[in-house]
Design an enzyme around this catalytic site. Structure first.
Site, mmCIF file in Angstrom:
data_model
loop_
_atom_site.group_PDB
_atom_site.id
_atom_site.type_symbol
_atom_site.label_atom_id
_atom_site.label_comp_id
_atom_site.label_asym_id
_atom_site.label_seq_id
_atom_site.Cartn_x
_atom_site.Cartn_y
_atom_site.Cartn_z
ATOM 1 N N ARG A 122 0.824 -1.211 0.000
ATOM 2 C CA ARG A 122 0.000 0.000 0.000
ATOM 3 C C ARG A 122 0.853 1.253 0.000
ATOM 4 O O ARG A 122 0.481 2.269 -0.560
ATOM 5 C CB ARG A 122 -0.886 -0.039 1.254
ATOM 6 N N TYR A 123 1.959 1.208 0.686
ATOM 7 C CA TYR A 123 2.826 2.381 0.816
ATOM 8 C C TYR A 123 4.064 2.173 -0.061
ATOM 9 O O TYR A 123 4.434 1.043 -0.358
ATOM 10 C CB TYR A 123 3.266 2.543 2.270
ATOM 11 N N ARG A 126 7.217 0.061 1.904
ATOM 12 C CA ARG A 126 7.056 -1.028 2.864
ATOM 13 C C ARG A 126 5.853 -1.889 2.515
ATOM 14 O O ARG A 126 4.903 -1.415 1.903
ATOM 15 C CB ARG A 126 6.934 -0.494 4.292
ATOM 16 N N CYS A 135 -3.928 -17.582 15.086
ATOM 17 C CA CYS A 135 -3.766 -16.692 16.233
ATOM 18 C C CYS A 135 -3.922 -17.484 17.518
ATOM 19 O O CYS A 135 -4.653 -18.469 17.569
ATOM 20 C CB CYS A 135 -4.805 -15.573 16.200
ATOM 21 N N CYS A 139 -9.372 -12.367 18.809
ATOM 22 C CA CYS A 139 -9.847 -11.114 19.393
ATOM 23 C C CYS A 139 -11.206 -10.797 18.786
ATOM 24 O O CYS A 139 -11.379 -10.841 17.573
ATOM 25 C CB CYS A 139 -8.878 -9.976 19.071
ATOM 26 N N CYS A 142 -11.225 -8.145 16.007
ATOM 27 C CA CYS A 142 -10.248 -8.336 14.918
ATOM 28 C C CYS A 142 -10.714 -7.660 13.638
ATOM 29 O O CYS A 142 -11.839 -7.838 13.197
ATOM 30 C CB CYS A 142 -10.049 -9.823 14.654
ATOM 31 N N ARG A 144 -9.437 -8.366 10.793
ATOM 32 C CA ARG A 144 -9.410 -9.397 9.741
ATOM 33 C C ARG A 144 -10.320 -10.559 10.122
ATOM 34 O O ARG A 144 -10.005 -11.725 9.865
ATOM 35 C CB ARG A 144 -7.977 -9.884 9.516
ATOM 36 N N ASP A 303 -11.902 -0.178 13.171
ATOM 37 C CA ASP A 303 -12.213 -0.262 11.739
ATOM 38 C C ASP A 303 -13.682 -0.581 11.483
ATOM 39 O O ASP A 303 -14.389 -1.098 12.354
ATOM 40 C CB ASP A 303 -11.362 -1.366 11.084
ATOM 41 N N ASP A 340 -7.619 4.097 10.034
ATOM 42 C CA ASP A 340 -7.188 3.365 8.838
ATOM 43 C C ASP A 340 -8.292 3.562 7.820
ATOM 44 O O ASP A 340 -9.422 3.092 8.001
ATOM 45 C CB ASP A 340 -6.953 1.885 9.156
ATOM 46 N N LYS A 347 -3.305 4.636 6.833
ATOM 47 C CA LYS A 347 -3.524 5.242 8.139
ATOM 48 C C LYS A 347 -3.469 6.758 8.057
ATOM 49 O O LYS A 347 -2.526 7.314 7.507
ATOM 50 C CB LYS A 347 -2.461 4.736 9.112
HETATM 51 C C1 LIG Z 1 -0.105 -0.331 8.837
HETATM 52 C C2 LIG Z 1 0.396 -0.785 7.564
HETATM 53 C C3 LIG Z 1 1.747 -0.644 7.233
HETATM 54 C C4 LIG Z 1 2.751 0.017 8.146
HETATM 55 O O1 LIG Z 1 2.435 1.345 8.350
HETATM 56 P P1 LIG Z 1 3.331 2.238 9.311
HETATM 57 O O2 LIG Z 1 2.599 3.541 9.383
HETATM 58 O O3 LIG Z 1 4.663 2.343 8.662
HETATM 59 O O4 LIG Z 1 3.422 1.546 10.625
HETATM 60 C C5 LIG Z 1 2.156 -1.082 5.994
HETATM 61 N N1 LIG Z 1 1.291 -1.645 5.128
HETATM 62 C C6 LIG Z 1 -0.017 -1.775 5.415
HETATM 63 C C7 LIG Z 1 -0.925 -2.378 4.405
HETATM 64 C C8 LIG Z 1 -0.515 -1.360 6.641
HETATM 65 O O5 LIG Z 1 -1.800 -1.515 6.937
#
Ligand SMILES: *Cc1c(COP(=O)(O)O)cnc(C)c1O
Length: 437
Positions: A122-123, A126, A135, A139, A142, A144, A303, A340, A347
């Site tokens: 998504r980002y 990362r 798990c 929870c 959850c 998910r 969420d 989120d 986020k």
């Molecule tokens: C939360 C999340 C991350 C990590 O986000 P940070 O803000 O760097 O902690 C990376 N990918 C996805 C899909 C996420 O939901």
């Protein structure tokens, strides 16, 4: 010396007829004896439900299954279970079946942003890598939930290998976030294998692990696990405490082991109605966390996942909590409150407003006490024009040209080297009507 609460002893005596207490700290014993049905729950806690209640609970369980470790179960206050934060996070609630029209099974579109099974990208730099579908506890809140219990499995090596290949082929990925399920429910040598593979990828700078193990099954943090993790630094861990009652002696011990292994620890809490939607609870929680070397990282708005409406609070509750923390306590004890974004926007941080007004050379700000003050901006600030050519810049970084991705989003509106002047939704009717097409 192992100190057992009477509740733990009572649970043990009912699970193990020979009353053997030594197994309590064996994480595999805990998993094997996890409570997965209403009958066992009643038997072990002494809580009794009426036939109508049981009918509703069973309907709930058939949609969203139940699993609680004996350890977490032993933390329930059986005399006041209706208000108990441990009970509410772990035991079925028929309100889970009330699915409102705003809720979705995959509210964050994690499955859509998934180039290969198990990866959500998504980002820019990362990825989220779901390496386990298991798990220690289910929870109730959850996000998910759609995946919980229906297929408890550990992905085969070929699926994991596909994820690793994806990361290998995408050099912009410098941070890999292992999640699931809970990565710490993988056998230690399997997790060792995944970390070894990731560590061989040069562009992967950090590996993060998201786990609720210190909260629901702290005995999983064995010396063997910690010794394995230590080989793969830099490893960061985020755990998931929601209430001070979860910070038991066993939990603290597991955190100490991880911190002593040089692993920076963070915590991600979820704001949950009836569990922790109170500034005093959150303040106690963040203080307990930092005392145990855990940095509060995120406080999540709950969420829009199916069946969570009874857990959701207005956003104002979260802002009120953050207002009660910033300035009032140590800066590093204050988590970032995030929503989120539904649909996969990622986020989004939200917090109280501190900027009250602005002029060309002054910013009017207020502090936590309500004192309004002004900050005089410099008269002679010379902004460095950035064309991303470090050769001609006086700031001594000297990055090679072209080492960065193109600028994204609002950043591109601000950047000198980018000509974007506005971001326009793809569905904008007026732009479609325009003569220049
Ligand atoms: C939360 C999340 C991350 C990590 O986000 P940070 O803000 O760097 O902690 C990376 N990918 C996805 C899909 C996420 O939901």
């Amino acid at each position: 010396m192992m100190v057992m609460s009477t509740q733990q002893q009572s649970i043990i005596s009912k699970i193990e007829t020979d009353g053997e207490t030594s197994k309590w700290r064996d994480w595999k014993w805990q998993l094997k004896h996890s409570i997965r049905n209403i009958e066992d729950f009643q038997h072990l806690t002494g809580i009794k439900f009426s036939p109508e209640e049981i009918e509703n609970l069973e309907a709930t369980q058939s949609k969203f299954p139940l699993s609680i470790t004996p350890y977490y179960l032993s933390l329930i206050d059986v005399d006041n279970y209706q208000n108990d934060p441990i009970f509410k996070q772990s035991f079925l609630n028929p309100l889970e079946l009330e699915i409102s029209k705003d809720e979705h099974s995959d509210p964050l579109s994690e499955d859509k942003d998934s180039p290969v099974p198990g990866i959500t990208h998504r980002y820019p730099d990362r990825v989220l890598f779901m390496v386990s579908n298991v798990c220690a506890m289910y929870c109730r809140h959850c996000t998910r939930k759609r995946k919980v219990g229906d297929k408890d499995f550990i992905p085969q090596k070929d699926q994991i290998q596909q994820g690793i290949e994806y990361i290998k082929n995408n050099p912009q990925v410098r941070d890999v976030l292992l999640s699931g399920g809970d990565p710490f429910l993988l056998p230690t040598d399997y997790l060792d294998y995944i970390l070894t593979e990731l560590r061989q990828i040069e562009h992967v700078e950090v590996v993060r692990i998201g786990t609720r193990i210190p909260v629901v099954l702290p005995y999983r943090v064995t010396d063997e696990l910690v010794d394995m993790l230590k080989k793969h630094h830099p490893i960061w861990i985020n755990t998931h405490f929601n209430h001070p009652r979860e910070m038991t002696q066993s939990a603290r011990q597991s955190l100490r082991k991880l911190a002593d292994a040089g692993i920076p620890l963070g915590n991600q809490s979820v704001l949950l109605a009836g569990v922790n939607d109170c500034q005093r609870i959150i303040k106690k929680l963040v203080h307990d966390l930092v005392k145990n070397r855990v940095r509060p990282y995120y406080l999540y708005q709950c969420d829009l996942s199916e069946g969570l409406s009874h857990f959701r609070t207005p956003i104002g509750k979260g802002i009120e909590i953050i207002e009660s923390l910033i300035g009032h306590t140590s800066g590093f004890a204050v988590p970032t409150y995030v929503i989120d974004a539904p649909g996969g926007g990622g986020k989004i941080p939200v917090m109280p407003n501190y900027i009250i007004s602005w002029s060309t050379n002054k910013v009017i700000i207020r502090n936590y006490e309500g004192i309004i003050t002004s900050y005089k901006e410099p008269d002679d600030y010379k902004a460095t024009f950035c064309d991303r050519n470090c050769e001609t810049c006086d700031l001594e970084l000297k990055l090679a040209p072209g080492t960065e991705e193109k600028s994204v989003g609002i950043e591109s509106l601000l950047a000198d080297h980018n000509n974007t002047i506005s971001l326009i939704p793809s569905e904008n009717e007026r732009f479609k009507r325009r003569n220049d097409g």
